[in-house]
Design an enzyme around this catalytic site. Structure first.
Site, PDB file in Angstrom:
ATOM      1  N   SER A   1       0.666  -1.164   0.128  1.00 27.74           N
ATOM      2  CA  SER A   1       0.034  -0.103   0.098  1.00 27.74           C
ATOM      3  C   SER A   1       0.821   1.066  -0.089  1.00 27.74           C
ATOM      4  O   SER A   1       1.996   1.105   0.621  1.00 27.74           O
ATOM      5  CB  SER A   1      -0.756   0.218   1.125  1.00 27.74           C
ATOM      6  OG  SER A   1      -0.093  -0.019   2.338  1.00 27.74           O
TER       7      SER A   1
ATOM      8  N   GLU B   1       7.101  -0.300  -4.821  1.00 27.80           N
ATOM      9  CA  GLU B   1       5.994  -0.682  -5.572  1.00 27.80           C
ATOM     10  C   GLU B   1       4.638  -0.357  -4.878  1.00 27.80           C
ATOM     11  O   GLU B   1       4.112  -1.120  -4.104  1.00 27.80           O
ATOM     12  CB  GLU B   1       6.120  -1.820  -6.378  1.00 27.80           C
ATOM     13  CG  GLU B   1       5.143  -1.825  -7.741  1.00 27.80           C
ATOM     14  CD  GLU B   1       3.741  -2.399  -7.612  1.00 27.80           C
ATOM     15  OE1 GLU B   1       2.775  -1.601  -7.400  1.00 27.80           O
ATOM     16  OE2 GLU B   1       3.794  -3.639  -7.663  1.00 27.80           O
TER      17      GLU B   1
ATOM     18  N   CYS C   1      -1.877  -5.094  -9.006  1.00 26.68           N
ATOM     19  CA  CYS C   1      -1.349  -3.739  -9.068  1.00 26.68           C
ATOM     20  C   CYS C   1      -1.519  -3.008 -10.534  1.00 26.68           C
ATOM     21  O   CYS C   1      -1.236  -1.832 -10.555  1.00 26.68           O
ATOM     22  CB  CYS C   1       0.130  -3.832  -8.629  1.00 26.68           C
ATOM     23  SG  CYS C   1       1.097  -4.867  -9.341  1.00 26.68           S
TER      24      CYS C   1
END
Length: 506
Positions: free
Chosen positions: A237, A260, A297
């Site tokens: 997150s 990321e 993602c």
């Protein structure tokens, strides 16, 4: 076959507390929880392993990576069975992710065995040069030191214990300390057994790989603050990643944090493409949005298109596909709750029209669809926030110029997609120039879910997609994150690293 413990320098150890996983059904299982003392032991072991492991050849590391792959495959049935219980992911998805993980280990093995990661450069001495002679200069990439890796919630294999960050660090010659994700400790347990079996088979130092399970925030903080750790790999997150990034920056010796952190991965549908195949694109977008319950993602959470009758047909087609989709299990109850909160926030936002927002049980998610105008999108950045799950937003622009304005207003992204026809090329060129500044990967006439593991892949992008825009967490370029260039000036050949001794002169 579960150890239910922490793997610290070849030993399976208890902690001072326990925690339970949260299976989709059945009784939970109990695991030992980490603490800062275990972090200290793991990091000290990693530092002790660095000298010998960093001196291994590319061929030796390649053999280790391939052995890890074989050990994972040997445990494939166990991994899939517990992975299905812990995450709710289907058998095919887990088997596919295991195959991707093993293939990635093999690709990295090939890369370092061939010495492609070294970037060898040699400038020969010029003793007669005037006005000053030039010394002999030899440069190569060298391992940076022990690396901390945080397992990801949404990829129990490909981005966790032996996933991309771990594989890249080991390929680079760096020992690894993994903080396993509490969403799938059983999978992490079995994979750690595979890595340790490979380490023993290859005769490597016990500190090359350790894994700590569970524990509170203090465990992660102790890991990134430990002086032996020289870089951190993280997938998760924005809030969690930013907190760890700040800790890395506040260390007495700041270290790189390769985080990321997420993305809304916008899809831009150009006018001719909308006219030629709007229904097809709408169905494809809905399918991509639903894949894995939207827990990727690269989930394409936003689609931008010119307003009008064709846009309404697109919305109708997408709504029909999403309405027909069943509720899907989420990885954890916490992720499901966060998705519901994001959906309700969108319902309450007066700038977005609700098309679908049905309820589901606490562990599942139902698709959601919202529509807004480009002007409202640009005026309200809360509409840009990632909803981790199957939630889509359609942004209606007056024309291509307003679509370009939407692109300029984007935050950093992992991906951006163009749906185009040949006749759209002239209008698309300025948009592409904008999107290449916003995203690490720009693709045409496809959807971003599914990240190829290859030499040319970039999985990263400007903040907040990732914390280092010059890096990727997928593909062979990811190995470079855990290397640094060292120049050897006039060093005798006998003292040079083995790969440098045979480097050709220019």
């Amino acid at each position: 076959m579960l150890k239910r413990q922490h793997l610290i320098a070849g030993e399976w150890l208890d902690g001072s507390a326990t925690f339970e996983n949260q299976p989709i059904d059945g009784a939970p299982e109990t695991f030992q929880a980490g603490n800062p003392d275990l972090v200290e032991r793991a990091c000290e072991a990693a530092e002790a392993a660095f000298d010998s492991y960093s001196a291994t050849s590319g061929a030796q590391r390649a053999a280790f990576l391939r052995r890890i792959g074989r050990e994972i495959e040997a445990r494939g049935t166990e991994i899939t069975e517990i992975g299905m219980r812990e995450t709710g992911l289907p058998e095919a998805r887990l088997n596919g992710e295991r195959g991707r993980t093993v293939a990635q280990l093999g690709l990295f093995a090939d890369h370092v065995e061939a010495g492609k990661h070294l970037d060898l450069r040699v400038d020969e001495a010029l003793p007669e040069r005037q006005p000053l002679p030039r010394p002999e200069l030899r440069m190569m990439q060298r391992p940076i030191g022990p690396v901390a890796v945080f397992g990801a919630s949404n990829f129990p294999l490909a981005f966790s214990s032996a996933g991309g960050d771990t594989a890249a660090a080991l390929a680079a010659g760096c020992p690894v300390v993994v903080k396993g994700h509490s969403a799938h400790p059983g999978v992490a347990d079995i994979v750690a057994q595979a890595v340790d079996a490979a380490r023993q088979s290859e005769g490597l130092h016990r500190g090359v790989f350790s894994q700590i399970q569970g524990g509170n925030r203090a465990v992660g903080e102790a890991l990134v603050r430990h002086p032996a750790i020289r870089a951190v790999g993280f997938t998760g997150s924005l809030a969690g990643g930013r907190a760890l990034f700040d800790l890395c920056a506040r260390r007495p010796d700041p270290i790189p944090f390769f985080g990321e952190l997420g993305s809304i991965n916008p899809v831009f549908v150009m006018p001719r493409a909308l006219a030629a195949r709007g229904g097809e694109i709408a169905s494809g977008w809905a399918a991509s949005l639903l894949m894995g319950a939207g827990q990727f993602c690269t989930n394409p959470g936003v689609v931008v298109l010119p307003a009008g009758d064709r846009a309404e047909s697109f919305i109708d087609a997408a709504q029909e596909a999403l309405d027909a989709a069943p509720d899907q299990p989420m990885l954890t109850p916490g992720i499901a709750a966060a998705f519901r909160a994001a959906r309700e926030a969108m319902v309450a936002n007066g700038r977005a029209e609700t098309r679908i927002a049905r309820e589901s049980d606490p562990r599942h998610a139902a698709p959601a669809l919202f529509v807004t105008r480009a002007a409202d999108w640009l005026a309200d950045t809360t509409l840009h926030e990632e909803a981790f799950g199957p939630l889509g937003v359609v942004v209606l622009a007056r024309d291509v110029e307003e679509m370009q304005a939407v692109a300029r207003g984007l935050e950093g992204q992992l991906t951006a997609t163009l749906q185009i026809e040949e006749e759209d090329a002239e209008a698309t060129a300025p948009l592409l120039r904008t999107l290449e500044r916003k995203a690490g990967r720009v693709l045409a006439n496809g959807f971003p879910t599914g990240v190829e593991v290859a030499d040319a892949m970039v999985h990263g992008g400007p903040y907040p997609a990732s914390t280092n825009f010059g890096a990727t967490s997928v593909g062979t370029l990811s190995i470079r994150r855990f290397l640094r260039p060292v120049c050897f000036q006039n060093i005798p050949a006998a003292l040079l690293p083995a790969e440098m001794r045979g480097a050709p002169r220019p």
